[in-house]
Design a protein around this motif. Structure first.
Motif, mmCIF file in Angstrom:
data_model
loop_
_atom_site.group_PDB
_atom_site.id
_atom_site.type_symbol
_atom_site.label_atom_id
_atom_site.label_comp_id
_atom_site.label_asym_id
_atom_site.label_seq_id
_atom_site.Cartn_x
_atom_site.Cartn_y
_atom_site.Cartn_z
ATOM 1 N N ALA A 136 -35.040 4.314 -3.074
ATOM 2 C CA ALA A 136 -35.068 3.512 -1.847
ATOM 3 C C ALA A 136 -35.671 4.313 -0.695
ATOM 4 O O ALA A 136 -36.478 3.792 0.093
ATOM 5 C CB ALA A 136 -33.652 3.052 -1.488
ATOM 6 N N ASN A 137 -35.311 5.596 -0.605
ATOM 7 C CA ASN A 137 -35.876 6.450 0.439
ATOM 8 C C ASN A 137 -37.367 6.678 0.220
ATOM 9 O O ASN A 137 -38.162 6.645 1.174
ATOM 10 C CB ASN A 137 -35.140 7.788 0.450
ATOM 11 C CG ASN A 137 -35.660 8.720 1.513
ATOM 12 O OD1 ASN A 137 -35.536 8.478 2.709
ATOM 13 N ND2 ASN A 137 -36.266 9.823 1.090
ATOM 14 N N ALA A 138 -37.770 6.892 -1.042
ATOM 15 C CA ALA A 138 -39.188 7.088 -1.353
ATOM 16 C C ALA A 138 -39.996 5.840 -1.029
ATOM 17 O O ALA A 138 -41.118 5.934 -0.503
ATOM 18 C CB ALA A 138 -39.349 7.456 -2.828
ATOM 19 N N LEU A 139 -39.447 4.678 -1.334
ATOM 20 C CA LEU A 139 -40.157 3.433 -1.053
ATOM 21 C C LEU A 139 -40.339 3.224 0.443
ATOM 22 O O LEU A 139 -41.409 2.786 0.895
ATOM 23 C CB LEU A 139 -39.403 2.253 -1.671
ATOM 24 C CG LEU A 139 -40.001 0.859 -1.447
ATOM 25 C CD1 LEU A 139 -41.431 0.789 -1.975
ATOM 26 C CD2 LEU A 139 -39.136 -0.206 -2.114
ATOM 27 N N ALA A 140 -39.311 3.549 1.212
ATOM 28 C CA ALA A 140 -39.426 3.433 2.673
ATOM 29 C C ALA A 140 -40.528 4.347 3.193
ATOM 30 O O ALA A 140 -41.320 3.949 4.067
ATOM 31 C CB ALA A 140 -38.086 3.772 3.321
ATOM 32 N N ASN A 141 -40.611 5.555 2.658
ATOM 33 C CA ASN A 141 -41.665 6.486 3.072
ATOM 34 C C ASN A 141 -43.039 6.024 2.602
ATOM 35 O O ASN A 141 -44.047 6.219 3.292
ATOM 36 C CB ASN A 141 -41.373 7.882 2.528
ATOM 37 C CG ASN A 141 -40.192 8.533 3.217
ATOM 38 O OD1 ASN A 141 -39.924 8.257 4.387
ATOM 39 N ND2 ASN A 141 -39.478 9.381 2.500
ATOM 40 N N MET A 142 -43.096 5.386 1.441
ATOM 41 C CA MET A 142 -44.362 4.877 0.935
ATOM 42 C C MET A 142 -44.908 3.774 1.847
ATOM 43 O O MET A 142 -46.111 3.708 2.124
ATOM 44 C CB MET A 142 -44.187 4.341 -0.489
ATOM 45 C CG MET A 142 -45.500 4.125 -1.244
ATOM 46 S SD MET A 142 -45.261 3.335 -2.863
ATOM 47 C CE MET A 142 -43.997 4.377 -3.583
ATOM 48 N N LYS A 143 -44.020 2.916 2.314
ATOM 49 C CA LYS A 143 -44.438 1.863 3.246
ATOM 50 C C LYS A 143 -44.945 2.486 4.553
ATOM 51 O O LYS A 143 -45.920 2.013 5.146
ATOM 52 C CB LYS A 143 -43.264 0.938 3.542
ATOM 53 C CG LYS A 143 -42.792 0.116 2.352
ATOM 54 C CD LYS A 143 -41.565 -0.698 2.727
ATOM 55 C CE LYS A 143 -41.019 -1.475 1.543
ATOM 56 N NZ LYS A 143 -39.786 -2.221 1.893
ATOM 57 N N TYR A 144 -44.289 3.568 4.957
ATOM 58 C CA TYR A 144 -44.667 4.212 6.211
ATOM 59 C C TYR A 144 -46.041 4.869 6.121
ATOM 60 O O TYR A 144 -46.880 4.689 7.003
ATOM 61 C CB TYR A 144 -43.603 5.248 6.588
ATOM 62 C CG TYR A 144 -43.945 6.051 7.813
ATOM 63 C CD1 TYR A 144 -43.888 5.490 9.086
ATOM 64 C CD2 TYR A 144 -44.332 7.386 7.702
ATOM 65 C CE1 TYR A 144 -44.199 6.233 10.213
ATOM 66 C CE2 TYR A 144 -44.653 8.140 8.815
ATOM 67 C CZ TYR A 144 -44.581 7.559 10.071
ATOM 68 O OH TYR A 144 -44.908 8.291 11.183
ATOM 69 N N ILE A 145 -46.285 5.620 5.048
ATOM 70 C CA ILE A 145 -47.552 6.362 4.962
ATOM 71 C C ILE A 145 -48.740 5.434 4.691
ATOM 72 O O ILE A 145 -49.886 5.819 4.910
ATOM 73 C CB ILE A 145 -47.483 7.474 3.893
ATOM 74 C CG1 ILE A 145 -47.361 6.889 2.482
ATOM 75 C CG2 ILE A 145 -46.380 8.450 4.184
ATOM 76 C CD1 ILE A 145 -48.658 6.837 1.735
ATOM 77 N N SER A 146 -48.479 4.227 4.201
ATOM 78 C CA SER A 146 -49.577 3.287 3.968
ATOM 79 C C SER A 146 -49.875 2.434 5.204
ATOM 80 O O SER A 146 -50.779 1.601 5.173
ATOM 81 C CB SER A 146 -49.251 2.368 2.784
ATOM 82 O OG SER A 146 -48.087 1.604 3.033
ATOM 83 N N HIS A 147 -49.127 2.661 6.279
ATOM 84 C CA HIS A 147 -49.377 1.935 7.527
ATOM 85 C C HIS A 147 -50.591 2.524 8.235
ATOM 86 O O HIS A 147 -50.858 3.729 8.162
ATOM 87 C CB HIS A 147 -48.143 2.017 8.431
ATOM 88 C CG HIS A 147 -48.170 1.073 9.582
ATOM 89 N ND1 HIS A 147 -48.808 1.370 10.771
ATOM 90 C CD2 HIS A 147 -47.668 -0.179 9.726
ATOM 91 C CE1 HIS A 147 -48.673 0.346 11.607
ATOM 92 N NE2 HIS A 147 -47.988 -0.601 10.991
ATOM 93 N N ASP A 148 -51.309 1.690 8.941
ATOM 94 C CA ASP A 148 -52.555 2.099 9.592
ATOM 95 C C ASP A 148 -52.331 3.231 10.592
ATOM 96 O O ASP A 148 -53.200 4.076 10.793
ATOM 97 C CB ASP A 148 -53.175 0.885 10.287
ATOM 98 C CG ASP A 148 -54.596 1.166 10.755
ATOM 99 O OD1 ASP A 148 -55.252 2.047 10.162
ATOM 100 O OD2 ASP A 148 -55.053 0.519 11.708
ATOM 101 N N ASP A 149 -51.147 3.285 11.230
ATOM 102 C CA ASP A 149 -50.891 4.311 12.240
ATOM 103 C C ASP A 149 -50.725 5.696 11.623
ATOM 104 O O ASP A 149 -50.879 6.705 12.317
ATOM 105 C CB ASP A 149 -49.624 3.965 13.037
ATOM 106 C CG ASP A 149 -49.811 2.716 13.886
ATOM 107 O OD1 ASP A 149 -50.974 2.389 14.200
ATOM 108 O OD2 ASP A 149 -48.798 2.068 14.225
#
Length: 215
Positions: free
Chosen positions: A140-153
């Motif tokens: 769950a923590n890895a998935l949250a970070n994956m969503k974050y790093i794939s964000h345009d910002d």
């Protein structure tokens, strides 16, 4: 040795069937997922990623021939350890379910008469329940970070100059969200099963005899 299928009418048998189904569903939704980040430049580029989710991107993109803009986009994040831990927990749970269901059906009499088998079953269920809760939390923590790093910002652009970065489109993470939910649901199933397995052990039976004797 006759097969005793009546065990699947008991709570311990029913729980093993549910655990097997949900374990397969949990790791299948993870390993079968393919995501992408679509860079919608003059020359489009699609970066795809899948299990075990080691996201490494170092690509030069063409933002427009008239501006002569060819920056380099970079992503460097590795979530493979968390993803493999989660999938390994699912595979271990699946294999143990298959093993113990064979014991239930072919060696039911030995299971009921040999005090060691119910105790072994109980402790293995504790172990796998701990695997599920720890691996699900990590995933769950890895998935949250994956969503974050794939964000345009977050995505890193080098050599952009005066040019404007091109827009991006990111695939949905809905199936991976489901895998996390299934992981915690698996923990609930294995933890709940402990009560039914405890009733099969000598600990419960001795307690019942002691209580009856006091009365």
């Amino acid at each position: 040795m006759d097969l005793n299928l009546s065990v699947f009418q008991e709570p311990r048998g029913v729980m093993r069937i549910l655990q097997l189904m949900f374990a397969i569903s949990a790791f299948a939704t993870t390993v079968n997922y393919t995501g992408f980040i679509d860079f919608m430049c003059d020359v489009p580029y699609k970066f795809s990623f899948e299990y075990p989710f080691n996201l490494l991107l170092n690509q030069e993109l063409n933002l427009g021939a008239k501006n002569n803009c060819t920056p380099r986009v970079k992503i460097s994040s590795d979530f493979s350890s968390d993803a493999k831990f989660f999938v390994a927990s699912g595979v271990i749970a699946m294999l143990y379910c298959l093993f113990i269901m064979i014991v239930y059906t072919k060696f039911d009499n030995k299971y009921r008469t040999d005090n060691r088998l119910p105790v072994f079953d109980f402790f293995m269920t504790v172990f796998i329940a701990v695997l599920w809760v720890s691996s699900s939390a990590s995933w769950a923590n890895a998935l949250a970070n994956m969503k974050y790093i794939s964000h345009d910002d977050y995505i890193q652009w080098d050599n952009l100059g005066i040019c404007t970065r091109c827009p991006i489109s990111v695939s949905s993470f809905s199936s991976l969200n489901v895998s996390v939910i299934l992981g915690f649901l698996n923990f609930f199933l294995w933890a709940t099963d402990l009560w039914f397995l405890y009733k099969e052990t000598t600990w419960f039976q001795v307690g019942q005899i002691s209580t009856s004797g006091e009365i």
